[in-house]
Enzyme design. Sequence first.
Site, PDB file in Angstrom:
ATOM      1  N   ILE A   1      44.493  38.116  24.215  1.00  0.00           N
ATOM      2  CA  ILE A   1      43.416  38.772  24.939  1.00  0.00           C
ATOM      3  C   ILE A   1      43.912  40.018  25.656  1.00  0.00           C
ATOM      4  O   ILE A   1      43.179  41.011  25.773  1.00  0.00           O
ATOM      5  CB  ILE A   1      42.719  37.798  25.930  1.00  0.00           C
ATOM      6  CG1 ILE A   1      41.496  38.447  26.551  1.00  0.00           C
ATOM      7  CG2 ILE A   1      43.686  37.315  26.989  1.00  0.00           C
ATOM      8  CD1 ILE A   1      40.461  38.944  25.561  1.00  0.00           C
TER       9      ILE A   1
ATOM     10  N   GLY B   1      40.045  31.132  21.622  1.00  0.00           N
ATOM     11  CA  GLY B   1      39.505  31.225  22.972  1.00  0.00           C
ATOM     12  C   GLY B   1      40.016  32.476  23.665  1.00  0.00           C
ATOM     13  O   GLY B   1      40.242  33.504  23.030  1.00  0.00           O
ATOM     14  N   GLU B   2      40.170  32.391  24.979  1.00  0.00           N
ATOM     15  CA  GLU B   2      40.688  33.486  25.818  1.00  0.00           C
ATOM     16  C   GLU B   2      39.715  34.663  25.932  1.00  0.00           C
ATOM     17  O   GLU B   2      40.020  35.637  26.608  1.00  0.00           O
ATOM     18  CB  GLU B   2      42.027  34.037  25.284  1.00  0.00           C
ATOM     19  CG  GLU B   2      43.129  33.024  25.135  1.00  0.00           C
ATOM     20  CD  GLU B   2      44.414  33.636  24.575  1.00  0.00           C
ATOM     21  OE1 GLU B   2      44.474  34.872  24.402  1.00  0.00           O
ATOM     22  OE2 GLU B   2      45.360  32.882  24.303  1.00  0.00           O
ATOM     23  N   GLY B   3      38.575  34.623  25.253  1.00  0.00           N
ATOM     24  CA  GLY B   3      37.705  35.791  25.210  1.00  0.00           C
ATOM     25  C   GLY B   3      38.055  36.746  24.087  1.00  0.00           C
ATOM     26  O   GLY B   3      37.535  37.865  24.046  1.00  0.00           O
TER      27      GLY B   3
ATOM     28  N   GLU C   1      38.170  31.756  28.339  1.00  0.00           N
ATOM     29  CA  GLU C   1      38.601  30.539  29.035  1.00  0.00           C
ATOM     30  C   GLU C   1      39.980  30.112  28.543  1.00  0.00           C
ATOM     31  O   GLU C   1      40.432  30.509  27.473  1.00  0.00           O
ATOM     32  CB  GLU C   1      37.605  29.406  28.834  1.00  0.00           C
ATOM     33  CG  GLU C   1      37.068  29.237  27.416  1.00  0.00           C
ATOM     34  CD  GLU C   1      38.094  28.896  26.379  1.00  0.00           C
ATOM     35  OE1 GLU C   1      38.992  28.070  26.673  1.00  0.00           O
ATOM     36  OE2 GLU C   1      38.020  29.440  25.264  1.00  0.00           O
TER      37      GLU C   1
END
Length: 344
Positions: free
Chosen positions: A94, A309-311, A168
Amino acid sequence: MTIPHITPTRDDALATLLDKAINNKTKPLGSLGVLETVAKQIGLIQKTAQVELAQPAILVFAADHGVVAEGISAYPQSVTWQMVENFLAKGAAINVFARQNDCALYIVDAGVNHEFGPRDGLLSRKIGPGTRNFAAEPAMTAEQCGAAIDAGMALVAELDGDVIGFGEMGIGNTTAAAALMHKLTGIPVAECVGAGTGLTADGILHKQHVIEAAVARHAGATEPLDVLATFGGFEIAMIAGAMLQAAERRMVLLIDGFIVTSALLVAARLQPAILDYCIFSHCSDESGHQRLLDNLHARPLLRLDLRLGEGTGSALALPLLHAAVNFLREMATFESAQVSEKSA
């Protein structure tokens, strides 16, 4: 905790104006496909045909989950705080994708089972050192859930800009997301559960059984906030609050993968009009995400088989939003370019 009232974006007069502006560009009708849909949606969100995307930001919320005690993850809980350290060191995916797209990135400790101390780049909004094990008891108290929602709302209230993405980090949070999905949609648990961080087929089946037993134990939790407190995570609740505040401020919400979409599901059950403000970045490779998107009548921009994830999906989709805005702002019309339109 006061849930914001979200106003639908519908405006027939503005929609007609936007359609005319889009159709008058030097192109065949509809030839920019989904970008035209995105441009119109952003115009309706911003209440203007003079759309813009200033100061994009992504908030990554991290928290731990007590349900990892049930052996539902391929990774130990310590990976949550270790990955937060990686975010702060600017070494995660990210970080790379946000940097290349000139997007501000904020890392939020919503409830990690680790004490970081004061750190540059870390926003400490810790509700507790992770939730409790929802296989045995509710993950959060109602007060903790409300505090997490409030904290997410307050974070967004401090931001400027027109578009906000959500990410997240939390070992065990696909289990929480699958439980939320099942409880709020009625889709069978088996269709909500996936591999998460890389479970085997046996591991996925075990995760399914853990959720099914927990759902039976907490059968009385049916209202959205009760379901969130019982099965959710501090980061999921905080994301839901951040989304509600962002929609109230008429920001564009860029939705990431499975866990972020589960937070949106909660927010949409509270304020259905929030979906008018959402652009769905991608369909993840996590089993259940497509079914969840279908439930929300959502069309994702990308299909890249992501499940990090992580955006990361939000960051990767951001250039498409810029493209949609820029063609509407900068592309010539048939009249200005003196290009002949299609014959009747």
